[in-house]
Design an enzyme around this catalytic site. Sequence first.
Site, PDB file in Angstrom:
ATOM      1  CG  ASP A  87       0.589  -1.706   6.805  1.00 12.11           C
ATOM      2  OD1 ASP A  87       1.637  -2.006   6.207  1.00 12.11           O
ATOM      3  OD2 ASP A  87       0.329  -0.549   7.180  1.00 12.11           O
ATOM      4  CE1 TYR A 123       1.645  -2.215  10.026  1.00 13.89           C
ATOM      5  CE2 TYR A 123       0.305  -3.522  11.520  1.00 13.89           C
ATOM      6  CZ  TYR A 123       0.410  -2.576  10.531  1.00 13.89           C
ATOM      7  OH  TYR A 123      -0.719  -1.983  10.035  1.00 13.89           O
ATOM      8  NE  ARG A 160      -1.948   1.832  12.190  1.00 12.83           N
ATOM      9  CZ  ARG A 160      -1.251   2.301  11.163  1.00 12.83           C
ATOM     10  NH1 ARG A 160      -0.534   1.461  10.422  1.00 12.83           N
ATOM     11  NH2 ARG A 160      -1.243   3.588  10.862  1.00 12.83           N
ATOM     12  CD  GLU A 208       0.395  -0.720   3.173  1.00 13.44           C
ATOM     13  OE1 GLU A 208       0.669  -0.609   4.362  1.00 13.44           O
ATOM     14  OE2 GLU A 208       0.753  -1.690   2.489  1.00 13.44           O
ATOM     15  CD  GLU A 256      -8.954   0.253   8.128  1.00 11.96           C
ATOM     16  OE1 GLU A 256      -9.041   0.699   6.967  1.00 11.96           O
ATOM     17  OE2 GLU A 256      -9.953   0.020   8.830  1.00 11.96           O
ATOM     18  CG  HIS A 313       0.442  -7.992  14.591  1.00  8.74           C
ATOM     19  ND1 HIS A 313      -0.037  -6.750  14.241  1.00  8.74           N
ATOM     20  CD2 HIS A 313      -0.086  -8.847  13.698  1.00  8.74           C
ATOM     21  CE1 HIS A 313      -0.829  -6.863  13.193  1.00  8.74           C
ATOM     22  NE2 HIS A 313      -0.880  -8.115  12.852  1.00  8.74           N
ATOM     23  CG  ASP A 372      -3.583  -3.289  10.068  1.00  7.23           C
ATOM     24  OD1 ASP A 372      -3.888  -3.373   8.850  1.00  7.23           O
ATOM     25  OD2 ASP A 372      -3.147  -2.238  10.569  1.00  7.23           O
TER      26      ASP A 372
END
Length: 779
Positions: free
Chosen positions: A82, A306, A308, A9, A86, A352, A84
């Site tokens: 990513d 990462y 988040r 992204e 989103e 994660h 997650d």
Amino acid sequence: MAPSLLIVESPTKANTLNRYLGKDFIVKASVGHVKDLPKTKLGIDVENQFKPEYQVLRTKKKVLKELSEAAAKAQAVYLGPDPDREGEAIAWHIAEELKINGKPLYRVLFYELTPKAIREALQNPGQLNPNLYDAQQARRILDRLVGYLISPLLWEKVKRGLSAGRVQSVALRLICERQREIQQFVPEEYWTLTAELSPKREATVTDTAERFEAKLWRIGTKKCKLHSKEQTEAVLRALEGNTFRVLKVEKKQRRKNASPPFITSTLQQEAARKLRFPAKKTMRVAQRLYEGVDIGDEGAVGLITYMRTDSTRLSDDALKAVRAYIGERYGAPYLPSKPNVYKTKAGAQDAHEAIRPTDVARTPESLERYLSRDEAALYGLIWKRFVASQMSPAQIAQTTVTIEARAEGQDQGNEDMLEGAWKRGGLAHLFRATGSVVDFPGFMVLYTESDDEEAEEKDGTAHGRLPALVEGQPLNLHKLLPKQHFTQPPPPYTEASLIKELEERGIGRPSTYATIVTTILDREYVQENRRQLVPTELGLLINDLLTAHFPEIVDVEFTARMEHSLDEVEKGTCPYLKVLEEFYERFHTTLSEAQKKMLNLKVGGLPTGVSCPECGGPLHIRFSRNGPFLSCANYPQCPFTSNYRRDEKGQIQLEERASSGQMCERCGSPMVLKKGRFGEFLACSAYPQCKHTRPVSLGVACPREGCDGEIVERYSKTGRKFYGCTRYPDCHVMLWHRPIAGTCAQCGSPALLLKAGKKGDQYMTCARAGCDYKAPVES
């Protein structure tokens, strides 16, 4: 063989991956989401299983065309946004729009952008995760239903442009409730009594370095609570002539363990405390560190994992590397016998890792020349927290000394006497002091966690350095220090403490904390004052309306349960349609009731309990485009209006209307000073019968020759301030610097301009075009 296509992204992430992958992959970026719900309508078919009407973003049509062309030439397509919710939504939407003609399609998850992690991710690709996508889609639909169905109601009842959010409204409620808790707090007086003491030595002069402080702790067997000056003075009288000695010395060895490595919320909190970073800035800088920073010959390298995440887990490779570093850099005493393991909170997404540096050997000092100041500061914080989390505990020796004060000849065994006997000198007074010495710093040699406020000493003990003391040792009393205090209300939320509160209550996810705070600030429901989040008048009113008519939407427990339901959707244990149906069934009923019962602040207004000073009728809060104001409920019979403010207790106070001493040229009524969107202005006091207004005069005559107008403040359509003539449009004089009254020594103009040089020095120039007069500003 044709190369494979890898789609991520972010262009920065794409550049970092390109360095490692070579000719086997073509890496391209979608630059964020490619599809979203429409902005101009709800975009949710509530009658057809809440089907969302996603549209390709206008700015992404060209991007999708390029991706489809690249996919047509590729051997296989790998989707690497990513890891997650989103990121999963971005991957699904790209897959829906790509024309891949039956070619293999894989989902890859990059938790860190290092050669080993990238290689492992591409060698073990997976498939798109429908549960993760459903969880994101359910959240998006819930947020859209709340935002797009409540906001128009606020436009109708309050003013246009307002909005409500499912999670943001709960955060606003927490801030408003804390503000009212502060306003309603009644301080209580209390006193402390501190003795400045030193050990008695054989020498006649006591070394001042041995002086220490102890606080009055108990009187006899009862804990000391002094509520007034009179009580304190009675104690002082009782202590006159008393002797002081050490009654008890307690020594304890205390272990202080390191904090776990960062998760998203704790990173945002600590960056706010130590670096003064807003949560949004923390995430922006962390994103850059994750996606890759150019570090010289190595090129673009992902420096952290990462960012988040809500898991404190660390990989075996990371633990092995950091333990080797600690042993080599700090030595065996600083390295525990086995890795420190931290408990991850219930419901955390353990896929994660915690936030850590991708390579512990890249110390903050070694990267300083490659990073911006903000990047270096945040990387240093992450690196130190990670290394410290695997170091030995600190060993702290804590000494607590109890000191007895007794009158000469007083029996030492009478502490079971009645509570009031101390007034007659019948009980011993016990003082306490505590001192701590760090015997072994452990992890503290590298990092210590900060806190929002200074720790209060609520145990009645004085803390500080202590000399060597033994039981029974007599002490010198140098002075007694009485001090008055008042209990304090809870502090307003800061960004750090609000994020901590949201996390502890189960509201929001790691990816949403920064957005929650940013949204309520951008909507001007909350303002930040010295790092404290304080609700605005608009925020208080919106919160009151939402709490009254949408109690579930702003209920903390209900919102936490919804977050738990979304987690269940992600795990595959709860269908997302069930979550939406249960929510909408109750929400739709509440919305219908609110449309009928919510007060209209445009018409009737919100009752305040304050009386109109002109007719005695009730004053209501109403809204104009300039914000809230007070209006008499008996309008139009009583035209009284007024700006208002709230005192420290939250009570409404009318702002006195300052008379300008000028009369309205239309009706002859007095002109009063008012405040609007663009500052102060003069308005007729006979409003609304007379709606005449004019700018505030600066007392400066127009510099144009032959014009008898005055210069006043004006504002352009974009809100930029300038100074113009009251005779406009007949006179077009326009000035961008502040005019001051004075006579030009060169041309006789009645106006001068105040300007500032590059070094901050002020000077005056002539306001009349064509005159080059210039002079320094006199003291």
